[in-house]
Enzyme design. Structure first.
Site, PDB file in Angstrom:
ATOM      1  N   GLY A  73      19.544 111.852  29.251  1.00 44.51           N
ATOM      2  CA  GLY A  73      18.577 111.099  30.039  1.00 44.51           C
ATOM      3  C   GLY A  73      18.699 111.448  31.510  1.00 44.51           C
ATOM      4  O   GLY A  73      19.790 111.725  32.004  1.00 44.51           O
ATOM      5  N   GLY A 125      20.396 111.395  25.565  1.00 43.45           N
ATOM      6  CA  GLY A 125      18.981 111.179  25.243  1.00 43.45           C
ATOM      7  C   GLY A 125      18.369 112.305  24.435  1.00 43.45           C
ATOM      8  O   GLY A 125      17.440 112.087  23.654  1.00 43.45           O
ATOM      9  N   GLU A 148      28.767 109.505  27.020  1.00 42.13           N
ATOM     10  CA  GLU A 148      28.522 108.327  27.869  1.00 42.13           C
ATOM     11  C   GLU A 148      29.789 107.623  28.344  1.00 42.13           C
ATOM     12  O   GLU A 148      29.759 106.874  29.319  1.00 42.13           O
ATOM     13  CB  GLU A 148      27.629 107.315  27.130  1.00 42.13           C
ATOM     14  CG  GLU A 148      26.177 107.734  27.031  1.00 42.13           C
ATOM     15  CD  GLU A 148      25.928 108.772  25.961  1.00 42.13           C
ATOM     16  OE1 GLU A 148      24.813 109.299  25.890  1.00 42.13           O
ATOM     17  OE2 GLU A 148      26.876 109.079  25.190  1.00 42.13           O
ATOM     18  N   ASP A 156      24.186 105.514  23.028  1.00 40.65           N
ATOM     19  CA  ASP A 156      23.032 104.688  22.654  1.00 40.65           C
ATOM     20  C   ASP A 156      22.011 105.538  21.895  1.00 40.65           C
ATOM     21  O   ASP A 156      22.383 106.299  21.032  1.00 40.65           O
ATOM     22  CB  ASP A 156      22.442 103.995  23.894  1.00 40.65           C
ATOM     23  CG  ASP A 156      21.894 104.973  24.921  1.00 40.65           C
ATOM     24  OD1 ASP A 156      22.427 106.101  25.031  1.00 40.65           O
ATOM     25  OD2 ASP A 156      20.934 104.624  25.637  1.00 40.65           O
TER      26      ASP A 156
END
Length: 380
Positions: A73, A125, A148, A156
């Site tokens: 991301g 992401g 992360e 996530d």
């Protein structure tokens, strides 16, 4: 194809029987195709349109250039939003993750075949986009990770779903260490379906355009699988050796340990001189103790029976992480100031109060106010 300045480029290539292949290319080579909010906002309506368009038989999702499908991301805007509203909810954080998870869920539940070309770097992401595709291709340069821990967030983009579906201990090990895996590993743990050589992509596309696509979705899936399998047979000998398999015994034992300190001690005690394991241990030592607890809790929760519930849980967690401040500090140390000296709120996992973890897992919304409440409903 759309203009070169577009964040995502789209093509509809004519195949047999008046059918088409929809091609979406993440177009930010400079940032290794990091997934930005404008990219997500572009992809969502386009994929929904392709899903409803009977002339589109399958979708190919790829990244511009040869270095990365998607390096995660684009979190710089998230960082700014969190800095502007420390210790509180930043609306941008909620908006970004809500739209990103909606897109990930759409790919998981697309129906028609979705082929993701996972060449080069596929992280965070990017893995969220790839994990839900029906046909996931990895290449000799694929480097896949959920790193992360290093930024005080947590794995996530559906990882609460897919980490729980890996061979015993693998989800916990990869979530805690952010270890980078290759094509052989990705196939072994169920994050990839086929290994092909990147230089064969154009030839593969030619073959896909020669397929007689029909109106039966299940048959179209089978046709795509058959082409990929036949291509893979010609590339198999060039697949790299797995990093995970030599350590499988040690990784499996993690699944049976009752406490997070015991898991961390067990990872640190794993034997092996290879650089891959050493780097995994270093990343574990660098990462946020709070993130380690989140990973442990997510794996303890076990396999959710409903994919949409996994994304709803993650959205609450991500918004809470944005409020807590650990995520802001992690991004600062790794990506902004680049001093690699994060001042985590707690020094070790044993120092983290259970109340902090409980608060992170508490949804900020009631069920009927949840931004993803419609996910998985019949009209979705």
């Amino acid at each position: 194809m759309s203009g070169a300045n577009e964040v995502v480029l789209y093509q509809e290539l004519s195949a047999q029987n008046g059918k088409k292949i929809g091609v979406a290319t993440l177009n930010s080579e400079k940032s290794l195709n990091a997934l930005s909010l404008p990219m997500v906002e572009s992809l969502l309506p386009k994929l929904q349109a392709w899903q409803a368009d009977n002339s589109i038989s399958m979708v190919l999702l790829q990244g511009a250039g040869d270095k990365a499908f998607c390096a995660g991301g684009d979190i710089r805007d998230l960082y700014k939003a969190m800095l502007d509203k420390p210790g509180t909810y930043a609306p941008y954080v909620e908006e970004f993750f809500t739209k990103e998870y909606t897109l990930d869920y759409l790919i998981h539940t697309f129906g028609k075949p979705v082929l993701v070309w996972g060449n080069g770097i596929v992280m965070g992401g990017g893995l969220g986009l790839m994990a839900g595709a029906s046909h996931r291709v990895v290449t000799a340069t694929s480097r896949i990770a959920m790193p992360e821990m290093a930024i005080g967030l947590y794995p996530d983009v559906g990882a609460s779903w897919f980490l729980n579906r890996m061979p015993a201990g693998c989800g916990l090990f990869l979530g805690l260490t952010g270890a980078s895996i290759n094509a052989a590993d990705a196939k072994f743990i169920g994050l990839a379906d086929n290994f092909l050589l990147h230089e064969r992509k154009a030839a593969l596309l030619e073959k896909l355009l020669a397929v007689k696509w029909g109106d039966t979705v299940a048959l179209n899936h089978q046709k795509l699988s058959d082409v990929l399998r036949s291509e893979e047979d010609q590339c198999r000998t060039q697949m790299p050796l797995s990093n995970i398999r030599p350590h499988q015994g040690g990784i499996e034992t993690l699944a049976n340990l009752e406490s997070l300190p015991a898991v961390i001690a067990s990872v640190n005690a794993m034997q092996g001189e290879d650089k891959w394991l050493q780097k995994a241990k270093e990343s574990l030592a660098y990462g946020s103790p709070i993130t380690a607890h989140i990973v442990f809790e997510l794996l303890k929760l076990g396999q959710s029976k409903i994919l949409a519930d996994s994304f709803r849980l993650e959205l609450g967690l991500s918004v809470q992480c944005g409020k807590l401040g650990e995520f802001t500090e992690g991004v600062r140390a790794l990506l902004m100031d680049k001093d690699l000296q994060p001042k985590w709120q707690y020094k070790t996992v044993s120092d983290v109060p259970q109340s902090v973890i409980d608060e992170l897992f508490r949804s900020p919304w009631s069920a009927n106010e949840h931004p993803l409440r419609e996910l998985g409903q019949p009209d979705n």
